[in-house]
Structures are given as structure tokens and as C-alpha cells.
Design an enzyme around this catalytic site. Structure first.
Site: not given
Ligand code: M6R
Length: 612
Positions: A2, A27, A74, A100-101, A486, A490, A493, A509, A607
């Protein structure tokens, strides 16, 4: 999770908070809302979905107001709907709260308030806050003043458990915004005769570079001319202004269709900046900001690297690299699992916490766990002034600049670069001489990355060929497997295609059973030692009629099992994840674009994950 903004001053407050809120949409974007103080009292508007929908609700008629708060959500408690959107009010409609929280004990507080006759309007945890503040004001039965209202907020906060960043308005207190923070970020942008409130600096930077960073357990009373910060017990806090050095342009799209694409193109600069001042002319490494003595470094018998998502994937590369060059045991762990696994931590353990935002709840919890067990903490973090950057024992700031796209791109490259520097520095302290080769290779990285970016047209053609795939596997061995993790994240998501990373040797396997026409398999063959074995594994995929894409070093032989090839510039094996990833980010971006996905704000994600 949020985003919060607030404003008090002479501008049109609603326009200001909504414009600033757009900077925080990464956010959360399930719903948004605004509350402002006008001649009529407290006015609120809310809408499901993105901030554009809130603007549609307002339909260009922003109320005449100089004090406002707003929120982009969020969802955690209660589905995304107008009634669950913030701001939330007390039953009398005089107090508005954005949060937020998570209020962990909201259910019991809600029951208690219901038994006292309070009627709730939403399913959220947040709504208990305005109701608790209102109850306390009634109990005080005095004239409402900034002091009595502040007291009521403090009483309410003493009753809740959980995390919060809050901005609060009261209909009877014009020109005043109240704020509080515990385990969720909040900053105050200090202006001339006006003040701004936001979850992070990027939302206020266009107006001021002078920022006050609230700390946990602090509370603030903000008027146009004054920011009063207090502890929850009422004790005044003297906080120095933090001067932000990056500019507003860094948080804008700069002509790119999406923040993600802009940020991919910032990869070379990011790596260059992260190396600057740390990789010295003579090829040695210096880590100002990490004030450990050589004796302290060598006292670390174990290293644990912790992060979430992309940051965790950077940690996986770090583990492989550190173990190889330092010959010390290293673990890489997902932060949300770390403290529940009863990790072996003591004064001889270095815990490296990686985070772009520096606010990820699980990563912060891991830091606290590490500290409580006597370990030393080193943060690799991008956001200056974030909780992680302030609370860790030592900090290595990655120099990626603001990353707005929810999919992390340049921050990953910065994290890998930073981990290379940490590993090499530690090796240097141990007396190893290997840094010379790495110094040359690291220095060359930005130009290699520029070459990767020049391949975008070729990668667009590849994306067109693969965009209708039903499923992707990303395969590799060693560092190439780490890259696969990674690369798969990418793609999944932002394109919503199921994508899975596997160590190439593991396919037979089990997962090989899933390979059939329509399944795309990206095989990384960049590690000199394992290139041949990788190609054998890709042949096994080809025999099951999967579509094979081989990612190879420039100059490597084109394997006949590959339907498509992608050549990337070569460097030292441990640095190949940095080089390979740029092409994978571009590929994921274009696959998502071709499928019409919301690239910068993928569904269900945000984010910054500030809840556990
Ligand atoms: O702000 P942070 O690097 O701690 O965030 C960690 C993850 O939430 C962040 O890397 C998330 O997986 C991204 N959406 C990946 O692209």
C-alpha cells in the site's frame, strides 16, 4: 504494501496527494481513495482499481482543500472493493485513516467495539483504528485539540499489535495531518509553508529534497509550517533533515513505454555506479560504509545470505561465488523461511540481507533474528534511508536509482555486482590475489551490457515466436541454474505464463514428462565447464518436441538441437549471470507486451512487500 500520501499547505491538496500517489501505485493498485478537509468537514472519495478510476470518480471536481491524505491499496484483509478501500472513517465520519501494514489483533478489537455498539462499514483490519480513536475522544470528553487528538491516537496505537504507517485527519482540526509509523515506512517531505507525507521519497521528490524519515514507534503532527515528531510516550524527537541527492527525472519514464523497459536500459549505468568508488584504479576493492576491520572479516566462519524474490536469487549466485572463492560455508535462504528454520547464527556469522526496497517485512524480520542471535548484519540495499539501510550493522548501497517497475531488473544486476565486490573484498582481506582478473572483467561489464541491449530487435523476434507457449522451462547448471531462477520469475510475474527453473540434469528425474509441443525450454549454456552437458540435456528436450532456445556465449558453436539461439557476450563464469540476465529481462518484457499484460503493475503483486 500500500502507498500513502498526505499534504498540508496552500496547494490544491487533493490534486497534490493524488499526483504524488501515482508515484506509489507500484506498491498496490487494488483500490485507492482520498480524504480531505473542506469547509463542509471531512470529504472522502474511493474507487476500486487503479488511481485513474479514483480520478474518474472525482471527474475533475477536486474539492477546495489544503489538507488531504490518500492511499493506494494492496489488499490483505477484505477483498478489493470500494467499501474496503481506504481512507476508513469512524462511525461519526469525523476521523479518516489511511494505513499501510497489518493490525494483527484487529478481530478481537473489532469484537470489543461491536459489543460496545460500534457498527463497522468494511471488512478491513484498518477500520478499528478510527473507531478506537473516536472511542478515546469520547472518553476524554474534552474539546478536541491537536493535543487531545494526538493523545487519542497514542491510546489507540497502544492497543493494537502489528505494523503500520498511518496518516490521519480529523474534521475538527484543519491544516493538520497526524502520522505514525511502526514497521512500515513513512517520510515527511519538508517544504516552505507546506509539508508532504509519503510512503517513500519518490512521491515527494518533485517538491522537495528535504526529507524527515520517521522511525519505528514515532508519531508526528504536521501543519503547513511545522513538523513535530514525538515518541509514542510523548517525548519530542529531534530528527535531522535527510537531503535526497537523486532528482525527479530518475523517477519518470523518460520516453520509454514502461518503467521496466527504462530500468532494463539503465542496467549498464547501474553496474557502473555500483562499482564506482569501490573498484579502485589499481584493481583492489574498497568498501567504505562497511566498517569491519580485517580481523572482523576473518572472524566470520559462516555466511548466510537472505532475501526475497529477485533479491534471494541474487543471493543464490552470491552463495556459489563466495563458497568458491572464500572456501567458507555459505547458505542462501528465502527470508520468509529463514527465521522459522531456527538458523545456526552466532557471533561468527555474517548475515547479508539483500533488498531493493529495504522495507520487505520478511527480510527485516530476518535481520532482527540475526541480530538477536549475535550475528553481524550487512545490508545490500538500494533505497537510501530505508529501514534495512538504517538498522543493519553495515550497508553497501546499490546504486540502481529508483526502481518503479514491480518486476525487479536493474536492482538485480546491482545486487550481483555488490555481492561480487563483497566476495572479492573478503578474498582480498584473506590475502587472495584473484581480484586482478575480476577487476578487469568487472570494469568491462557495462560495455558488455550495452551490447546485450543492442540485441533487443533479435529478442523481439524471439518473443514473437515464443509468446503463445503454454509453459516455459529455464534450465542451467551451476551459475546458469542460478540465472534460470531469476529468468523464470521475470517471465511468470509479468506475462502470467507458468515458468519453472530446473537444474538441467534434474529434468530426466521427473519434469521431462511435461515436455511436449508448445512447451518452450530456454537452456543456458554459458558455463565453459558444463556447456557440453547442457547441450546433451537440450537434445533430450528436443527429442520430446519442446521448443529449444539455447543461450550461448558469443563465438560458441550453434547446437543443432536448438530451434533458436541467443548469443551473449562472454566474461568470467561467475559474472555470466549479470550478462545473461539482460537478454532474459528483455525477453520477458516483450512476451508480456505481446500478450497485452500490465507490465509495470502485474496483477496481484506490489513492488514492496511490507507485510509478512
Ligand atoms: O524490495 P526487495 O528487494 O526486498 O523485494 C523483494 C521481492 O519482493 C522482489 O524482488 C520481487 O520478487 C520482485 N517482484 C521480483 O521481480
Amino acid at each position: 504494501m500500500c502507498g500513502i500520501t498526505g499534504y498540508v499547505g496552500n496547494r490544491n491538496a487533493v490534486e497534490t496527494v493524488i499526483n504524488n500517489l501515482k508515484r506509489l501505485e507500484y506498491r498496490g493498485y487494488d483500490s485507492s481513495g482520498v480524504a480531505c478537509l473542506t469547509e463542509k468537514g471531512l470529504e472522502v472519495a474511493r474507487a476500486v482499481g487503479k488511481i485513474a478510476n479514483l480520478e474518474r470518480v472525482l471527474d475533475g471536481h477536486t474539492p477546495e482543500s489544503h489538507t488531504a491524505i490518500s492511499h493506494t491499496r494492496w489488499a490483505t484483509h477484505g477483498k478489493p472493493s470500494e467499501r474496503n478501500a481506504h481512507p476508513h472513517r469512524d462511525s461519526a465520519g469525523k476521523i479518516a485513516v489511511v494505513h499501510n501494514g497489518i493490525i494483527e489483533n484487529y478481530a478481537e478489537l473489532r469484537e470489543e467495539l461491536i459489543s460496545e455498539g460500534v457498527v463497522f462499514a468494511s471488512e478491513t483490519d484498518t477500520e478499528v483504528l478510527p473507531q478506537l480513536i473516536a472511542r478515546e475522544l469520547t472518553r476524554l470528553s474534552t474539546q478536541i485539540s491537536a493535543e487531545s487528538f494526538a493523545h487519542a491516537i497514542r491510546v489507540a496505537l497502544s492497543l493494537v499489535r502489528g505494523s503500520y504507517a498511518l496518516a490521519i485527519l480529523c474534521a475538527d482540526l484543519p491544516d493538520t495531518v497526524f502520522v505514525a509509523r511502526k514497521d512500515s515506512p513513512l517520510v515527511v517531505g519538508v517544504g516552505e509553508g507546506e509539508n508532504f507525507i509519503a510512503s517513500d521519497i519518490s512521491a515527494v521528490i518533485r517538491y522537495t529534497r528535504n526529507v524527515l524519515l520517521l522511525e519505528d514507534g514515532e508519531f508526528g503532527i504536521i501543519t503547513p509550517d511545522k513538523v513535530t515528531l514525538l515518541k509514542l510516550d510523548g517525548q519530542i524527537v529531534a530528527r535531522e533533515i535527510f537531503r535526497v541527492t537523486w532528482d525527479d527525472a530518475a523517477a519518470e519514464k523518460g520516453g520509454y513505454a514502461h518503467f521496466m523497459l527504462k530500468e532494463i536500459y539503465e542496467n549498464p549505468r547501474t553496474v557502473r555506479e555500483t562499482l564506482r568508488t569501490r573498484l579502485l584504479e589499481d584493481g583492489t576493492i574498497s568498501l567504505p560504509g562497511v566498517p569491519f576491520t580485517p580481523a572482523k572479516w576473518t572472524s566470520f566462519k559462516r555466511i548466510a545470505i537472505v532475501g526475497c524474490g529477485t533479491a534471494y536469487h541474487a543471493g543464490v549466485v552470491g552463495k556459489r561465488f563466495f563458497e568458491r572463492i572464500l572456501r567458507r560455508p555459505v547458505t542462501a535462504e528465502v527470508a520468509s523461511e529463514f527465521r522459522y528454520g531456527d538458523p545456526i547464527l552466532d557471533a561468527e556469522t555474517l548475515v547479508i540481507l539483500i533488498s531493493q526496497s529495504g522495507e520487505t517485512a520478511d527480510t527485516l524480520a530476518a535481520m532482527r533474528e540475526a541480530k538477536s542471535k549475535g550475528a553481524t548484519t550487512l545490508a545490500v540495499v538500494n533505497v537510501v534511508g530505508s529501514t534495512l539501510s538504517r538498522d543493519a550493522d553495515a550497508v553497501l548501497l546499490t546504486q540502481a536509482g529508483p526502481e518503479i517497475g514491480v518486476a525487479s531488473t536493474k536492482a538485480y544486476l546491482a545486487q550481483l555486482t555488490a555481492l561480487s565486490l563483497i566476495g572479492l573484498y573478503f578474498a582480498q582481506v584473506q590475502g587472495a590475489t584473484l581480484t586482478a582478473d575480476y577487476a578487469v572483467a568487472l570494469r568491462e561489464l557495462p560495455s558488455l551490457l550495452e551490447r546485450c541491449l543492442q540485441k533487443e530487435p533479435e529478442i523481439i523476434a524471439l518473443a514473437e515466436a515464443l509468446a503463445s507457449s503454454s509453459c516455459f522451462f529455464y534450465l542451467g547448471r551451476g551459475y546458469d541454474f542460478d540465472t534460470s531462477l531469476e529468468a523464470a520469475l521475470k517471465l511468470k510475474e509479468i506475462s502470467y505464463i507458468h515458468a519453472e527453473a530446473y537444474p538441467a540434469g534434474e529434468m530426466k528425474h521427473g519434469p521431462l514428462a511435461l515436455v511436449e509441443p508448445g512447451v518452450s525450454v530456454i537452456g543456458f549454456c554459458t558455463q565453459i565447464e558444463t556447456e557440453e552437458k547442457m547441450i546433451s540435456n537440450l537434445k533430450e528436450v528436443k527429442a520430446r518436441e519442446g521448443t529449444v532456445v539455447a543461450v550461448l556465449r558469443e563465438g560458441a558453436k550453434n547446437p543443432d538441437c536448438a530451434d533458436y539461439t541467443l548469443f551473449v557476450p562472454g566474461t568470467l563464469d561467475p559474472l555470466m549471470p549479470i550478462v545473461s540476465m539482460v537478454s532474459m529481462q528483455i525477453l520477458a518484457y516483450h512476451v508480456a507486451r505481446l500478450r497485452g499484460c500490465e507490465i509495470d503493475q502485474p496483477r496481484n503483486l506490489a513492488k514492496s512487500v511490507t507485510v509478512e
